[in-house]
Design a protein around this motif. Structure first.
Motif, PDB file in Angstrom:
ATOM      1  N   ASP A 143       1.078  -1.220  -0.053  1.00 13.58           N
ATOM      2  CA  ASP A 143       0.129  -0.190  -0.316  1.00 13.58           C
ATOM      3  C   ASP A 143       0.798   1.616  -0.581  1.00 13.58           C
ATOM      4  OD1 ASP A 143      -1.971  -1.175  -0.032  1.00 13.58           O
ATOM      5  OD2 ASP A 143      -2.274  -1.316   2.535  1.00 13.58           O
ATOM      6  N   ARG A 144       2.090   1.121   0.632  1.00 15.08           N
ATOM      7  CA  ARG A 144       3.621   1.932   0.813  1.00 15.08           C
ATOM      8  C   ARG A 144       3.012   2.667  -0.048  1.00 15.08           C
ATOM      9  NH1 ARG A 144       7.580   1.978   4.669  1.00 15.08           N
ATOM     10  NH2 ARG A 144       8.367   0.500   3.557  1.00 15.08           N
ATOM     11  N   THR A 145       3.891   1.533  -1.660  1.00 16.28           N
ATOM     12  CA  THR A 145       4.623   1.934  -2.114  1.00 16.28           C
ATOM     13  C   THR A 145       3.480   2.350  -3.388  1.00 16.28           C
ATOM     14  OG1 THR A 145       6.320  -0.006  -1.597  1.00 16.28           O
ATOM     15  CG2 THR A 145       6.038   0.716  -4.232  1.00 16.28           C
ATOM     16  N   ARG A 146       2.259   1.854  -3.528  1.00 17.09           N
ATOM     17  CA  ARG A 146       1.436   2.423  -4.270  1.00 17.09           C
ATOM     18  C   ARG A 146       0.993   3.879  -4.475  1.00 17.09           C
ATOM     19  NH1 ARG A 146      -0.819  -2.831  -3.755  1.00 17.09           N
ATOM     20  NH2 ARG A 146      -2.251  -1.989  -2.264  1.00 17.09           N
ATOM     21  N   ARG A 147       1.074   3.892  -3.215  1.00 19.23           N
ATOM     22  CA  ARG A 147       1.322   5.626  -2.885  1.00 19.23           C
ATOM     23  C   ARG A 147       2.186   6.400  -3.043  1.00 19.23           C
ATOM     24  NH1 ARG A 147      -2.827   2.947   0.451  1.00 19.23           N
ATOM     25  NH2 ARG A 147      -5.033   4.204   1.045  1.00 19.23           N
ATOM     26  N   ILE A 148       3.236   6.616  -2.862  1.00 16.63           N
ATOM     27  CA  ILE A 148       4.710   6.935  -3.708  1.00 16.63           C
ATOM     28  C   ILE A 148       4.412   6.799  -4.885  1.00 16.63           C
ATOM     29  CG2 ILE A 148       7.189   6.689  -3.494  1.00 16.63           C
ATOM     30  CD1 ILE A 148       6.817   5.431  -0.402  1.00 16.63           C
ATOM     31  N   ASN A 149       4.468   6.054  -5.663  1.00 17.05           N
ATOM     32  CA  ASN A 149       3.717   6.199  -7.234  1.00 17.05           C
ATOM     33  C   ASN A 149       3.057   6.918  -7.808  1.00 17.05           C
ATOM     34  OD1 ASN A 149       6.234   4.080  -6.838  1.00 17.05           O
ATOM     35  ND2 ASN A 149       4.468   2.178  -7.184  1.00 17.05           N
ATOM     36  N   ARG A 150       1.704   7.305  -6.994  1.00 14.34           N
ATOM     37  CA  ARG A 150       0.932   8.277  -6.327  1.00 14.34           C
ATOM     38  C   ARG A 150       0.969   9.388  -6.293  1.00 14.34           C
ATOM     39  NH1 ARG A 150      -3.366   4.497  -4.124  1.00 14.34           N
ATOM     40  NH2 ARG A 150      -4.086   3.313  -5.864  1.00 14.34           N
ATOM     41  N   LEU A 151       2.178   9.470  -5.537  1.00 15.27           N
ATOM     42  CA  LEU A 151       2.249  10.494  -4.993  1.00 15.27           C
ATOM     43  C   LEU A 151       3.343  10.997  -5.703  1.00 15.27           C
ATOM     44  CD1 LEU A 151       2.631  12.889  -2.562  1.00 15.27           C
ATOM     45  CD2 LEU A 151       4.169  11.127  -1.735  1.00 15.27           C
ATOM     46  N   ARG A 152       4.348  10.188  -6.214  1.00 16.37           N
ATOM     47  CA  ARG A 152       5.482  11.720  -7.219  1.00 16.37           C
ATOM     48  C   ARG A 152       4.655  11.294  -8.960  1.00 16.37           C
ATOM     49  NH1 ARG A 152      10.374  10.241  -6.361  1.00 16.37           N
ATOM     50  NH2 ARG A 152      11.355   8.407  -5.057  1.00 16.37           N
ATOM     51  N   GLY A 153       3.110  10.242  -9.591  1.00 17.13           N
ATOM     52  CA  GLY A 153       3.024  11.290 -10.348  1.00 17.13           C
ATOM     53  C   GLY A 153       2.145  12.313 -10.263  1.00 17.13           C
ATOM     54  N   GLN A 154       1.508  12.701  -9.112  1.00 15.49           N
ATOM     55  CA  GLN A 154       0.735  13.747  -8.346  1.00 15.49           C
ATOM     56  C   GLN A 154       2.116  14.931  -8.775  1.00 15.49           C
ATOM     57  OE1 GLN A 154      -3.309  15.147  -8.671  1.00 15.49           O
ATOM     58  NE2 GLN A 154      -3.066  12.305  -9.184  1.00 15.49           N
ATOM     59  N   LEU A 155       2.960  14.667  -8.219  1.00 20.34           N
ATOM     60  CA  LEU A 155       4.357  16.294  -8.019  1.00 20.34           C
ATOM     61  C   LEU A 155       4.919  15.911  -9.019  1.00 20.34           C
ATOM     62  CD1 LEU A 155       4.979  18.136  -5.635  1.00 20.34           C
ATOM     63  CD2 LEU A 155       6.800  15.547  -5.191  1.00 20.34           C
ATOM     64  N   THR A 156       4.680  15.010  -9.916  1.00 23.02           N
ATOM     65  CA  THR A 156       5.675  15.242 -11.257  1.00 23.02           C
ATOM     66  C   THR A 156       4.474  16.508 -12.412  1.00 23.02           C
ATOM     67  OG1 THR A 156       6.932  13.131 -11.055  1.00 23.02           O
ATOM     68  CG2 THR A 156       6.628  14.415 -13.932  1.00 23.02           C
ATOM     69  N   SER A 157       3.205  15.933 -11.699  1.00 22.40           N
ATOM     70  CA  SER A 157       2.642  17.267 -13.205  1.00 22.40           C
ATOM     71  C   SER A 157       2.129  18.335 -12.058  1.00 22.40           C
ATOM     72  CB  SER A 157       0.798  15.936 -12.873  1.00 22.40           C
ATOM     73  OG  SER A 157       0.366  16.208 -11.966  1.00 22.40           O
ATOM     74  N   ILE A 158       2.339  19.196 -11.669  1.00 24.05           N
ATOM     75  CA  ILE A 158       2.441  19.983 -11.271  1.00 24.05           C
ATOM     76  C   ILE A 158       3.869  20.820 -11.040  1.00 24.05           C
ATOM     77  CG2 ILE A 158       0.144  20.154 -10.551  1.00 24.05           C
ATOM     78  CD1 ILE A 158       1.641  20.598  -7.830  1.00 24.05           C
ATOM     79  N   PHE A 159       4.884  19.857 -10.361  1.00 26.62           N
ATOM     80  CA  PHE A 159       6.300  20.877 -10.021  1.00 26.62           C
ATOM     81  C   PHE A 159       7.300  19.542 -10.286  1.00 26.62           C
ATOM     82  CE2 PHE A 159       8.427  23.091  -6.130  1.00 26.62           C
ATOM     83  CZ  PHE A 159       9.240  23.574  -7.016  1.00 26.62           C
ATOM     84  N   PRO A 160       7.191  19.072 -11.596  1.00 23.52           N
ATOM     85  CA  PRO A 160       8.645  18.493 -11.907  1.00 23.52           C
ATOM     86  C   PRO A 160      10.427  18.277 -10.867  1.00 23.52           C
ATOM     87  CG  PRO A 160       8.179  19.440 -13.385  1.00 23.52           C
ATOM     88  CD  PRO A 160       6.913  19.846 -12.177  1.00 23.52           C
ATOM     89  N   ALA A 161      10.453  19.588 -10.886  1.00 22.26           N
ATOM     90  CA  ALA A 161      11.666  19.412 -10.262  1.00 22.26           C
ATOM     91  C   ALA A 161      11.530  19.390  -8.457  1.00 22.26           C
ATOM     92  CB  ALA A 161      12.296  21.733 -10.778  1.00 22.26           C
TER      93      ALA A 161
END
Length: 396
Positions: A143-161
């Motif tokens: 569950d933690r791995t899935r949420r971290i991956n989703r978190l990375r995806g959302q953050l990349t969409s607005i603030f990739p740096a």
């Protein structure tokens, strides 16, 4: 009375049982509810056909737990045949259709003909508790791995740096994302206030984290569409990951405490590279009973660290990794072998020797894991702890 074989096709709400005699003739076929009174009635009816019964199931845990417990508590002989083996064997029987009755017939018939099936035995409470706890930890980690991956995806969409600058496996970056998700917000806050905000929340090295975040903020001055709602999702996901980290920490404490209560804990933990978590996973998979496997070779085969030959015709010595093995056991032996290379001189020398022979890294680690199966087997058999140095003997 003659021996009979009873095969049970396991289901979530209902099981189907078929009983065969020594000639393969069907004596009984019944669909029963997965409920204790129904199962006890089935047990009594089968025993009325013959007292010498060999029971077989295609599932060894989960939804078969009640039925297995009923059989073992009544002193019945029970064997396990994997569902994949049942599916492949079904192709050799008449008819192309698939029904629960046919599967149960195949299970009973395979138990009648084969003598190499795994015999199921009752596990002690220790092993069962460790299995429940380690399975729960595996679920939380996934569950933690899935949420971290989703978190990375959302953050990349607005603030990739910022996504590139943060290691979301650490707590500090997660705390940062609960308060700041956009470059504009970070620039408005400034270095001094951001460091103070992080320090008040007990973040390690707040200066370095603040510097990395502000450097990323200076690299982006464009607001991406959908930024407002995405920041809310990022905030929620960061909170969920932090909560899962806390749950994993708590269950790790429970696993360590329960593992060290086991009589084999000291022996298992003496092996380089095996700590409480790895030891608990080993006990959860094997119950610490080496007599179930007969030899260390069979344990290594179950763990997937023993090569399997695929010879045909003039081709010989064609070794491959097995396709069927216990993933949890393989993780224990492979990961502990990796750790032991850094912490144990003997393991390091063995690994380097295999590398010098031309083996790749993975092959060398698997060879080390295979050797460690023999060592752990001998330690548990003799009840002795691992010794880094051989005992010194003196001549008489």
């Amino acid at each position: 009375m003659a021996q009979i074989w009873a095969g049970t096709d396991i289901g979530k709400t209902h099981h189907h049982c078929v009983v065969l005699d020594a000639e393969g003739k069907r004596l009984l076929s019944r669909r029963v509810l997965n409920d204790e009174p129904e199962l006890l009635a089935l047990l009594a009816d089968v025993l009325a056909l013959g007292e010498d019964v060999v029971w077989a199931v295609d599932v060894a845990d989960g939804m078969a737990g009640l039925w297995i417990s009923v059989l073992l508590n009544h002193g019945q002989q029970l064997v396990y045949i994997p569902g994949l083996a049942v599916n492949r064997a079904s192709a050799g029987y008449r008819g192309m259709g698939k029904t629960d009755a046919k599967d149960a017939t195949v299970i009973a018939d395979q138990a009648r003909m084969r003598r190499d099936l795994t015999v199921l035995r009752p596990d002690d409470e220790h092993a069962i508790e460790l299995r429940v706890l380690t399975n729960r930890r595996t679920d939380l980690t996934a569950d933690r791995t899935r949420r971290i991956n989703r978190l990375r995806g959302q953050l990349t969409s607005i603030f990739p740096a910022l996504e590139r600058a943060l290691d979301l496996g650490n707590t500090g970056p997660l705390i940062l994302l609960t308060g700041y998700q956009t470059p504009a917000a970070l620039r408005r806050t400034g270095r001094s206030r951001l460091e103070t905000w992080l320090r008040n929340r007990k973040v390690r090295t707040p200066e370095a984290l603040a510097e990395a975040a502000l450097e990323a903020a200076e690299r982006q001055h464009t607001a991406v569409p959908g930024e407002k709602i995405t920041t809310q999702v990022i905030h929620t996901l960061a909170k969920e990951v932090m909560s899962l980290n806390e749950q994993i920490t708590e269950i790790d404490k429970l696993i360590a405490a329960r593992f060290r209560d086991h009589e084999l804990a000291e022996v298992i933990e003496s092996m380089p590279g095996i700590g409480p978590l790895m030891g608990a996973e080993f006990l959860a998979a094997t119950a610490g009973d080496m007599s179930r496997y007969g030899t260390a070779d069979r344990l290594a085969s179950l763990a997937g660290v023993a090569p399997v030959p695929r010879d045909s015709g003039n081709v010989s010595g064609n070794l491959h990794r097995p396709r069927r093995y216990h993933r949890g056991l393989q993780r224990v032996f492979y990961t502990s072998a990796l750790i032991s290379i850094r912490s144990c001189g003997q393991s390091r020398r063995f690994y380097e020797r295999k590398r010098a022979e031309g083996k790749r890294h993975t092959q060398a680690v698997l060879a080390l894991a295979r050797r460690r199966v023999n060592v752990l087997w001998a330690l548990i058999r003799d009840g002795k702890c691992f010794q880094h140095a051989l005992p010194v003997t003196t001549a008489a």
